[in-house]
Write an enzyme that holds these catalytic residues in place. Structure first.
Site, mmCIF file in Angstrom:
data_model
loop_
_atom_site.group_PDB
_atom_site.id
_atom_site.type_symbol
_atom_site.label_atom_id
_atom_site.label_comp_id
_atom_site.label_asym_id
_atom_site.label_seq_id
_atom_site.Cartn_x
_atom_site.Cartn_y
_atom_site.Cartn_z
ATOM 1 N N ARG A 1 0.860 -1.191 0.000
ATOM 2 C CA ARG A 1 0.000 0.000 0.000
ATOM 3 C C ARG A 1 0.890 1.233 0.000
ATOM 4 N NH1 ARG A 1 2.339 2.073 3.717
ATOM 5 N NH2 ARG A 1 0.762 3.700 3.656
ATOM 6 N N GLY A 2 0.241 2.404 -0.153
ATOM 7 C CA GLY A 2 1.005 3.628 -0.348
ATOM 8 C C GLY A 2 1.084 3.891 -1.847
ATOM 9 N N ALA A 3 0.758 5.136 -2.253
ATOM 10 C CA ALA A 3 0.582 5.422 -3.679
ATOM 11 C C ALA A 3 1.804 5.044 -4.546
ATOM 12 C CB ALA A 3 0.214 6.897 -3.857
ATOM 13 N N ARG B 1 -7.409 -0.306 -6.671
ATOM 14 C CA ARG B 1 -7.520 0.825 -5.732
ATOM 15 C C ARG B 1 -7.634 2.092 -6.581
ATOM 16 N NH1 ARG B 1 -4.218 1.097 -0.383
ATOM 17 N NH2 ARG B 1 -6.147 2.150 0.194
ATOM 18 N N GLN C 1 -1.989 2.470 9.873
ATOM 19 C CA GLN C 1 -0.694 2.585 9.186
ATOM 20 C C GLN C 1 0.294 3.419 10.014
ATOM 21 O OE1 GLN C 1 -3.677 3.114 7.777
ATOM 22 N NE2 GLN C 1 -3.704 2.610 5.601
ATOM 23 N N ASP D 1 -2.390 10.929 -2.382
ATOM 24 C CA ASP D 1 -2.697 9.845 -3.323
ATOM 25 C C ASP D 1 -3.081 10.376 -4.694
ATOM 26 O OD1 ASP D 1 -3.079 8.562 -0.549
ATOM 27 O OD2 ASP D 1 -2.939 6.899 -1.970
ATOM 28 N N ASN E 1 -5.897 12.299 0.334
ATOM 29 C CA ASN E 1 -4.931 11.541 1.141
ATOM 30 C C ASN E 1 -5.735 10.730 2.155
ATOM 31 O OD1 ASN E 1 -2.183 10.855 1.805
ATOM 32 N ND2 ASN E 1 -2.466 11.983 3.688
ATOM 33 N N LYS E 2 -5.023 9.952 2.940
ATOM 34 C CA LYS E 2 -5.656 9.057 3.910
ATOM 35 C C LYS E 2 -6.734 9.774 4.712
ATOM 36 C CE LYS E 2 -5.315 5.596 4.279
ATOM 37 N NZ LYS E 2 -6.349 4.761 3.596
#
Ligand code: MRU
Length: 347
Positions: free
Chosen positions: A44-46, A87, A194, A235, A245-246
């Protein structure tokens, strides 16, 4: 150690679901397995999912039995669509897939086997570039972080969210490696945690001073003047600087404005989507409500209790002090500065 890495004909990646308890690796030998690893957040993570998708498409090319270039391109388009859908918010995923599809369709590689090789080289290049880009962002962003400050950080934007080094946490790392004394307050980042699981694990390894805080405590620390600067990742950044973003980033931005705290996002130009005029057009991933009610299998409430689980929110550009990219720090008006930053990468 890279988060994702090509090894002996397969994609090796850290299983981020097992951290911080175990450092486990998985070996993925098909594009279907890579697509699922993105969906279930093994990776995960862009930027990390962008690189994983590129290797995934290279695997798709190797799996395809196509004998003609047109048949191979058709197979790649199908796999690319499925990868992109895994995603939808992080544009790095679509960016990486489209980059490889552009190579496949440019007409320069009429032989399917040549194209298979070229796509793997291109995926490797995306991964290598990511590390170099992060280190450039770190150098630009470190200038914003003064000696002795406390940084508030959300989610995980470190080495694990990228191929290596990190974006917002990469800036923290660069400042720390330059000898600055920094303390980091890590939002735990519900529901996938996270911040507490991954960012704390990374800062432990680096030796950077940190404390995990409940997401709901961010305002408490800002009101007590215990936060000097806020650094987050992104993201997808629209042409006007609005960014996804998150989930939880938006409320941090509003509180930062109330308390006059500088608020920056740190992201490579591959996260900038100039085709979207504003953040309203960014698709927001809705994840399984079970992540809220029973995170990591823990029974917080009965399974039938109702919940909603948007994975990202959009922060309007007016709350941003700046956007740190590999080509420097973009400042308002973002419609101009982001175009310049993206053009810088095309040179
Ligand atoms: O759902 P995740 O863990 O993939 O979300 C990650 C984030 O929101 C990060 O801030 C973003 O991808 C930037 S990571 C360098």
């Amino acid at each position: 150690m890279r988060t994702v890495e090509w090894q002996d004909g397969a994609l090796k990646m850290i299983d981020q679901r097992a951290l911080p308890w175990q450092l486990e690796f998985v070996r993925l030998e098909s594009v279907e397995a890579v697509t699922e690893s993105i969906r279930n957040m093994t990776v995960r993570g862009a930027p990390a999912i962008g690189a994983a998708a590129a290797f995934g498409l290279a695997l798709a090319a190797r799996q395809s039995k196509a004998k003609t270039i047109d048949a191979l391109i058709a197979d790649l388009r199908n796999s690319g669509d499925r990868l992109k859908a895994a995603r939808p918010t992080a544009v790095n995923l679509a960016w990486a897939v489209d980059k490889l599809l552009d190579i496949a369709t440019c007409g320069e590689f009429p032989n399917p086997d040549d194209l298979r090789e070229v796509l793997l080289t291109a995926a490797q290049q995306i991964a290598d570039d990511d590390v170099a880009i992060n280190s450039r962002m770190g150098a630009h962003g470190a200038a914003l972080v003064e000696d002795g400050v406390t940084v508030l950080h959300h989610c995980n934007t470190g080495a694990l969210a990228t191929v290596d080094y990190g974006t917002a946490l990469g800036v923290v790392r660069a400042a720390f490696e330059a000898g600055k004394h920094i303390h980091v307050l890590l939002d735990e980042t519900r529901p996938r945690l996270q911040g507490s699981r991954l960012s704390a694990w990374e800062l432990e390894q680096l030796g950077v001073s940190y404390e995990i805080i409940p997401d709901t405590a961010a305002g408490y620390f800002m009101a007590r003047s215990e936060v000097d600067i806020i650094l987050v990742g992104a993201d997808r950044i629209a042409a006007n600087g609005d960014f996804a973003n998150k989930i939880g980033t938006y409320q941090l931005a509003i509180m930062a404005r109330e308390h006059s705290i500088p608020f920056y996002t740190v992201a490579p130009t591959s996260t900038i989507d100039l085709e979207l005029a504003s953040g309203e057009q960014i698709p927001i991933e809705q994840r399984d409500p079970a992540e809220v009610t029973t995170p990591y299998g823990s029974k917080i409430v009965p399974a039938h209790f109702k919940a909603r689980n948007p994975a990202f929110d959009v922060t309007p550009h007016r709350y941003l002090s700046g956007i740190v990219t590999e080509n420097g720090i973009a400042r308002p008006p973002f419609t101009k500065s982001l175009r310049r930053a993206v053009a810088g990468s095309k040179l």
